[in-house]
Write a protein that holds these residues in place. Sequence first.
Motif, short mmCIF file in Angstrom:
data_model
loop_
_atom_site.label_atom_id
_atom_site.label_comp_id
_atom_site.label_asym_id
_atom_site.label_seq_id
_atom_site.Cartn_x
_atom_site.Cartn_y
_atom_site.Cartn_z
N LEU A 114 42.09 36.91 32.08
CA LEU A 114 42.99 36.38 33.11
C LEU A 114 44.37 36.90 32.79
O LEU A 114 44.89 36.66 31.72
N ARG A 115 44.96 37.62 33.72
CA ARG A 115 46.25 38.22 33.42
C ARG A 115 47.21 37.94 34.57
O ARG A 115 46.99 38.38 35.69
N GLU A 116 48.27 37.22 34.29
CA GLU A 116 49.24 36.89 35.32
C GLU A 116 50.46 37.79 35.13
O GLU A 116 50.93 37.95 34.02
N ALA A 117 50.94 38.36 36.23
CA ALA A 117 52.12 39.24 36.12
C ALA A 117 53.36 38.39 35.86
O ALA A 117 53.63 37.44 36.57
N LYS A 118 54.10 38.75 34.81
CA LYS A 118 55.32 38.00 34.49
C LYS A 118 56.52 38.58 35.23
O LYS A 118 57.49 37.89 35.49
N ASP A 119 56.47 39.88 35.51
CA ASP A 119 57.59 40.53 36.20
C ASP A 119 57.06 41.66 37.08
O ASP A 119 55.85 41.90 37.14
N ALA A 120 57.99 42.33 37.74
CA ALA A 120 57.61 43.39 38.70
C ALA A 120 56.85 44.51 38.00
O ALA A 120 55.92 45.09 38.57
N ASP A 121 57.22 44.79 36.77
CA ASP A 121 56.58 45.86 36.03
C ASP A 121 55.10 45.54 35.79
O ASP A 121 54.21 46.38 36.00
N GLU A 122 54.87 44.30 35.36
CA GLU A 122 53.47 43.90 35.13
C GLU A 122 52.69 43.83 36.44
O GLU A 122 51.50 44.16 36.48
N ALA A 123 53.35 43.40 37.49
CA ALA A 123 52.69 43.37 38.81
C ALA A 123 52.29 44.79 39.20
O ALA A 123 51.18 45.02 39.68
N GLY A 124 53.18 45.73 38.95
CA GLY A 124 52.90 47.13 39.26
C GLY A 124 51.69 47.64 38.50
O GLY A 124 50.85 48.36 39.06
N ARG A 125 51.57 47.24 37.24
CA ARG A 125 50.44 47.69 36.43
C ARG A 125 49.12 47.10 36.93
O ARG A 125 48.08 47.75 36.89
N ILE A 126 49.18 45.86 37.39
CA ILE A 126 47.96 45.24 37.91
C ILE A 126 47.48 45.98 39.16
O ILE A 126 46.30 46.24 39.34
N TRP A 127 48.43 46.39 40.02
CA TRP A 127 48.05 47.11 41.24
C TRP A 127 47.74 48.59 40.99
O TRP A 127 47.06 49.23 41.79
N LEU A 128 48.25 49.13 39.90
CA LEU A 128 48.14 50.57 39.63
C LEU A 128 46.70 51.10 39.73
O LEU A 128 46.42 52.08 40.42
N GLY A 129 45.81 50.44 39.04
CA GLY A 129 44.42 50.91 39.02
C GLY A 129 43.80 50.85 40.40
O GLY A 129 43.17 51.80 40.86
N ARG A 130 44.02 49.72 41.09
CA ARG A 130 43.44 49.56 42.42
C ARG A 130 43.95 50.63 43.37
O ARG A 130 43.21 51.21 44.15
N LYS A 131 45.26 50.88 43.28
CA LYS A 131 45.85 51.84 44.21
C LYS A 131 45.44 53.27 43.90
O LYS A 131 45.52 54.14 44.77
N SER A 132 45.01 53.52 42.66
CA SER A 132 44.58 54.90 42.35
C SER A 132 43.07 55.05 42.36
O SER A 132 42.55 56.10 41.96
N ALA A 133 42.37 54.03 42.84
CA ALA A 133 40.90 54.07 42.80
C ALA A 133 40.34 55.29 43.54
O ALA A 133 39.47 55.98 43.02
N PHE A 134 40.87 55.56 44.74
CA PHE A 134 40.31 56.66 45.51
C PHE A 134 40.62 58.01 44.85
O PHE A 134 39.78 58.90 44.79
N GLY A 135 41.85 58.12 44.35
CA GLY A 135 42.23 59.35 43.64
C GLY A 135 41.36 59.56 42.42
O GLY A 135 40.93 60.68 42.13
N ALA A 136 41.06 58.48 41.71
CA ALA A 136 40.24 58.56 40.51
C ALA A 136 38.85 59.08 40.84
O ALA A 136 38.29 59.92 40.14
N MET A 137 38.30 58.58 41.95
CA MET A 137 36.97 59.02 42.37
C MET A 137 36.99 60.50 42.71
O MET A 137 36.06 61.24 42.39
N GLY A 138 38.06 60.92 43.36
CA GLY A 138 38.19 62.32 43.75
C GLY A 138 38.22 63.25 42.54
O GLY A 138 37.82 64.41 42.62
N GLN A 139 38.72 62.73 41.40
CA GLN A 139 38.74 63.51 40.17
C GLN A 139 37.33 63.78 39.67
O GLN A 139 37.05 64.82 39.09
N ILE A 140 36.47 62.78 39.84
CA ILE A 140 35.11 62.90 39.31
C ILE A 140 34.26 63.82 40.16
O ILE A 140 33.56 64.69 39.65
N ASN A 141 34.35 63.64 41.47
CA ASN A 141 33.45 64.37 42.35
C ASN A 141 33.93 64.25 43.78
O ASN A 141 34.92 63.57 44.05
N ASP A 142 33.21 64.88 44.73
CA ASP A 142 33.44 64.60 46.13
C ASP A 142 32.91 63.19 46.37
O ASP A 142 32.00 62.74 45.69
#
Lengths: 482, 377
Positions: A316-344
């Motif tokens: 369970l991870r609660e964002a304490k500030d904007a920076d931590e909030a950004g990190r929580i969203w980072l993975g989700r927002k790069s999910a499609f890009g990450a998949m593109g790295q692996i394959n079509d």
Amino acid sequence: MQMPKPDASILARKARIVERLRKVLPADAVIDDEAETRAYECDALTAYRCPPLAVVLPSTTEEVSKVLRVCWEEGVPVVPRGSGTSLAGGALPTADSVILGVARMNEVLETDYDNRFIRVQTGRTNLSVTGAVEEHDFFYAPDPSSQLACAIAGNIAMNSGGAHCLKYGVTTNNLLGVTMVQMDGTVVEIGGAHLDSGGLDLLGVICGSEGQLGVVTEATLRILRKPEGARPVLMGFDSNEVAGACVSDIIKAGVLPVAIEFMDRPCIEATEAFAKAGYPMCEALLIVEVEGSPAEIDEQLGLILQIARRHNPVELREAKDADEAGRIWLGRKSAFGAMGQINDYMCLDGTIPVSELPYVLKRIGEMSKEYGLDVANVFHAGDGNMHPLILFDANKPGDLERCEALGADILRLCVEVGGCLTGEHGVGIEKRDLMVDQYAPADLEAQMAVKDVFDPKWLLNPAKVFPLAASESRRSIALAAE
Amino acid sequence: MKMKPETEAELAEIIAGASGPFHIRGGGTRSIGKPVTGAVLETGGLSGITLYEPGALTVVVKAGSPLAEVEAALEAEGQRLPFEPMDYRGLLGTSGTPTVGGVVAANVSGPRRVQAGACRDFMLGVRFVDGTGQIVKNGGRVMKNVTGYDLVKLMTGSWGTLGVLTEVSLKVLPKPDSAACILIDSLSVANAVGAMSKALASPFEVTGAAHVPVGLDGHPVTMLRIEGFAGSVDYRAGQLAALFSDHAVRVEHDAAKVAEGWAWVRDVAPMQGTAGDVWRISCKPSDAPALADRLDADKLLFDWGGGLIWALLPEGTDARARLGALGGHATLVRGSDASRAALPVFQPEPAPLAALTAGIRARFDPRGVLNPGLMDA
């Protein structure tokens, strides 16, 4: 995927058609050189390509009207195009069609904060609508992930959603009015700065009609005041079932988060390798975001965390500030890009009742094994809009076909459990032939009857949405080709 | 002759075998539109909740179900229909039991429409029988669905003229545990609309903004509603009160009184039991003061931050003529038979839109047997 045979008589008349288009548009707004029309041969569904007969880039409603009138008189199909980000092939041309791009129509026509709306030309991108009002702390709510690039015209055509529609709704809930040009060039105004005027809800049926009823050139959009703040919380669980139950319990408890995002293990692993957001390695991960003042956020998150703890989270991870909030969203927002790295990959967007989540994920896992293709899941859990990403290798013969067959099976599964083929991407050509799995002939007939009224010659984006066999007798293009 | 089918199939058979027009009737509480002559076809036999999943915020209901029954089921799970459908009985002097199908067919919303959306915004799916007796479904029971055209919206607010609804799916929302109402006294209409705009453009999520020129104590009162968790409501009530600190502001925290006050606005209580015609005008909120001046009405009530004007006018008055070029979209909600025969009930559409509307109606009901003429100009 099949497209109708191009009409030879149109191809033969190309020179005349282009000349007539040049008469009603500035010289640089008509493209017919094959080297240049190639830039419009596909949208974001890149597996299918076909250069159009010509491309027109009008700048005003009046120019759109003139162009459509010419095409109507010449019997030429028209494929409207926003920014070309459709994942469903909504802007895929045929060789005998004219692409009508609205990209040059990107002006803000009016902003009205007292009455809370903005009026724009529809070539304007989604994010730049918010950009036009954010200095007054307002925003436009629908936020498809392509929002940096996608145009309002396409948003209206596909009734686009986004991550925050659990609270704010999708395009249709935020669209107040349109200026639309009918295929014969008639300009109509529907809706406006007022609400619910009585009469049939034509605006409601135009939104989401995939450019088949008219070309929307201007839109009145609802704008909202930004909340005081927002904060996400990240939760990890050791099974999809538990994560699904947690989503349902949060909703039942009376909290309405602005977003509930879900990622499964294959997706977590891929994004972690790509973006290194520091996600826990677990079976299922939820990102839940709430809005308000700091105290209001604390109140809501307190309740949400209490519910989450009952489901024995591994993290369970609660964002304490904007920076931590950004990190929580980072993975989700790069999910499609990450998949593109692996394959079509192919991205589906079937929607299911939230209660069916665990069963559907289990079945997708089984199907993935049967087909020998990896599937990662990332989706909007609050509203059941799935985004299974099927990984394949476009250079490997047969892989695309297998991927499409698996995709079709997954979408049929969505329909089987009470869901639908597409939650926010649209039917386009991609899901056209699966429509019969969701709708009976009479259901499709009722929809096509609406197109008959708006576009009797079936010239607007004709080979989309409906199975070709179902629309065949109506498409003049098909008739002429016979 | 009266007909009251018990199943969708039976309804389809009745319509397919029609020998003349039908007057479709749910609870018979919304006698709006041009008078319809035809055999009464009742939907009350199609009743019951088909499916309710509180964790998915969805409910599927047969169209003839009493609204109260559905609202009670939602209430038991701490949820509600967010669009706050108005009860027309008081205003129209009708009796009977409002049905869910009636609410949908008339796209009935209430004060919360300004923030949450209208009935049409919460509609997820429909099943209906068209004018040829064909059973059609559209949409479904999931919150995001762009599979094909959105006939769900088209059917919502079509007053039974395109098809007879048999089943509807709706999105529901949690019912907040707390509510408060900010009351600002003695504002002129222009200042009230300005105040409501300011409140609605604040980040404090106002879920109702109404102005009553003559309140219960005889003076004007402007009402702003907030709802949510208790702490949040207290906080936002304080913030809003501070926003209007240069006015005489009161805050009502008693949830029962807040509910009562907004039901009074929702059901247009000031015009219940009065003589004359009642018009409903949808407009750009900032146009409301000028439109109200032109209307010169016997009574007025402003909802939706000024975007909805209720006006009581002497029988037979053409409100549209008074509004003139400034516009607004006027519906004659309560009028004598003479008024409704003389004046279009719904705002007449410009020719190209009227042609589209007529075209759709001709496709869905080619024989013109479903509430014929009800929506005609």
